[in-house]
Design a protein around this motif. Structure first.
Motif, mmCIF file in Angstrom:
data_model
loop_
_atom_site.group_PDB
_atom_site.id
_atom_site.type_symbol
_atom_site.label_atom_id
_atom_site.label_comp_id
_atom_site.label_asym_id
_atom_site.label_seq_id
_atom_site.Cartn_x
_atom_site.Cartn_y
_atom_site.Cartn_z
ATOM 1 N N VAL A 39 0.850 -1.189 0.000
ATOM 2 C CA VAL A 39 0.000 0.000 0.000
ATOM 3 C C VAL A 39 0.884 1.236 0.000
ATOM 4 O O VAL A 39 1.703 1.429 0.892
ATOM 5 N N VAL A 40 0.708 2.060 -1.014
ATOM 6 C CA VAL A 40 1.500 3.279 -1.182
ATOM 7 C C VAL A 40 0.606 4.481 -0.925
ATOM 8 O O VAL A 40 -0.333 4.757 -1.687
ATOM 9 N N GLY A 41 0.883 5.195 0.154
ATOM 10 C CA GLY A 41 0.189 6.445 0.398
ATOM 11 C C GLY A 41 0.873 7.560 -0.367
ATOM 12 O O GLY A 41 2.097 7.583 -0.465
ATOM 13 N N SER A 67 -1.254 -0.954 -4.404
ATOM 14 C CA SER A 67 -2.380 -0.022 -4.456
ATOM 15 C C SER A 67 -1.916 1.362 -4.019
ATOM 16 O O SER A 67 -0.981 1.499 -3.229
ATOM 17 N N PHE A 68 -2.566 2.381 -4.545
ATOM 18 C CA PHE A 68 -2.257 3.767 -4.211
ATOM 19 C C PHE A 68 -3.417 4.366 -3.428
ATOM 20 O O PHE A 68 -4.583 4.275 -3.840
ATOM 21 N N VAL A 69 -3.105 4.983 -2.307
ATOM 22 C CA VAL A 69 -4.114 5.587 -1.442
ATOM 23 C C VAL A 69 -3.765 7.052 -1.217
ATOM 24 O O VAL A 69 -2.652 7.376 -0.787
ATOM 25 N N SER A 70 -4.706 7.918 -1.518
ATOM 26 C CA SER A 70 -4.476 9.351 -1.343
ATOM 27 C C SER A 70 -4.453 9.714 0.141
ATOM 28 O O SER A 70 -5.325 9.299 0.911
ATOM 29 N N ILE A 71 -3.457 10.475 0.539
ATOM 30 C CA ILE A 71 -3.363 10.965 1.921
ATOM 31 C C ILE A 71 -4.250 12.192 2.070
ATOM 32 O O ILE A 71 -4.180 13.126 1.272
ATOM 33 N N ASP A 72 -5.107 12.164 3.069
ATOM 34 C CA ASP A 72 -6.011 13.277 3.355
ATOM 35 C C ASP A 72 -5.262 14.316 4.187
ATOM 36 O O ASP A 72 -4.922 14.073 5.346
#
Length: 352
Positions: A39-41, A67-72
């Motif tokens: 998991v890549v933030g 997977s790519f996860v957007s940092i809030d």
């Protein structure tokens, strides 16, 4: 080290990001066959997301377990994730403090790259000094930086300072600080001494080196090197200096439309820098800068075969303009994940 030197044009695609809630994932223990293992933030500007996270890239990464996860940015970073890797390119002191605090509190996460190391490239004086301090030998060429002068204040003194330094016109004019804005990447060419006093400090002046109108953009992704040819300013001769005055803005040479790879060029100008030279240069800069993701703008002095100058270094550059970046960047992320599984706790080694 892998070396690749085939470059073409940028593929234009509309971005469609794939994200996943990856609580409980494990990159080292297998995990569910339907769940990405890495998991890549990411914390990137909207422009960067559009150019970098293209559908072809995110789909390839997904197929390989990434997977790519957007940092809030409106929530504490420590409350998000868990992440295996964090990619970021945001400016500002507040963000630097956030990501550095996260690095200290979450040593199990690989943060690419340390904010203090990135900051080193925000100042063109310190950026150039890194190259000036290199001692490259036995690598089929010579690498240096153009003669330069830093002006921090008092624009009226610029002509005097240039004369005292014995610098020759024309001079390349660059903002001293690279803050991510379009203005910080604006470049100019000053043709006469009278125009020098109109420049606005802080800035750095470089002697213009004739280079046959061709620039090499060298992209570093971990241990992988890719080279792109771009058209640049033509050579300047005495006749040009006698008839051109003032300060003229550079055309942008970084976009894919300026690609020179399919052009019919003089082989003496178009030949790529030697592989041993690029490998040693990249290795030295990775170690000295403490960075994994950057590119260099390099020119070959016209009339020579092996005299090169690094004229700029950029952090986390426009990889989306490099064909097949999808594969090389996916391999890079997988190598980071692999190193994370092998390393001892609380160590984030920089592969050099």
């Amino acid at each position: 080290m892998r070396f690749e030197g085939e470059i073409h044009t940028e593929e234009k695609e509309e971005v469609k990001e794939k994200e996943v809630n990856s609580m409980g994932h494990s990159i080292c223990g297998g995990g569910s066959p339907h769940q990405p293992k890495v998991v890549v933030g990411y914390a990137l500007t909207s422009k960067k997301k559009k150019s970098f996270l293209k559908p072809k890239f995110t789909s390839l990464a997904w197929s390989k377990g990434i997977s790519f996860v957007s940092i809030d940015l409106n929530r504490p970073l420590s409350e998000q994730g868990p992440f295996d890797i964090v990619l970021h390119k945001l400016s500002g002191k507040e963000w630097r403090e956030v990501i550095e605090d996260y690095r200290q509190k979450h040593p199990e996460v690989i943060v690419v790259d340390p904010p203090d190391a990135i900051q080193h490239l925000r100042n063109r004086q310190s950026m150039q000094q890194v190259v000036a301090d290199l001692n490259l030998s036995d690598c089929n060429g010579k690498v240096g930086i153009p003669r330069h002068l830093v002006i921090t204040k008092d624009q009226s003194s610029i002509p005097y300072e240039v004369a005292k330094a014995g610098m020759k016109l024309p001079l390349v004019v660059k903002p001293l600080v690279v803050d991510g804005s379009a203005k910080s990447h604006e470049l100019f060419l000053a043709y006469d001494e009278f125009s020098l006093s109109t420049l606005e400090p802080p800035l750095i002046l470089q002697e213009f080196v004739n280079h046959g109108g061709l620039l090499f953009k060298i992209y570093i992704t971990g241990e992988t090197i890719k080279v792109v040819r771009r058209f640049s300013l033509p050579n300047v001769n005495k006749h040009d200096l006698s008839r051109v005055t003032g300060v003229i803005q550079f055309p942008r040479v970084s976009n894919a439309a300026a690609s020179a790879d399919d052009a019919d060029l003089d082989p003496n100008i178009a030949e790529f820098p030697p592989k041993p030279l690029l490998e040693k240069l990249a290795r030295e800069l990775r170690q000295r800068l403490g960075l994994r993701l950057f590119n260099m703008d390099m020119i070959r002095e016209h009339g020579t075969k092996d005299v090169f100058y690094v004229i700029d270094i950029n952090y986390f550059p426009g990889y989306g303009k490099v064909p097949d970046y999808e594969n090389s960047f996916t391999d890079f992320l997988l190598s980071l994940a692999s190193s994370k599984c092998k390393r001892k706790p609380h160590i984030d080694p920089l592969k050099v």
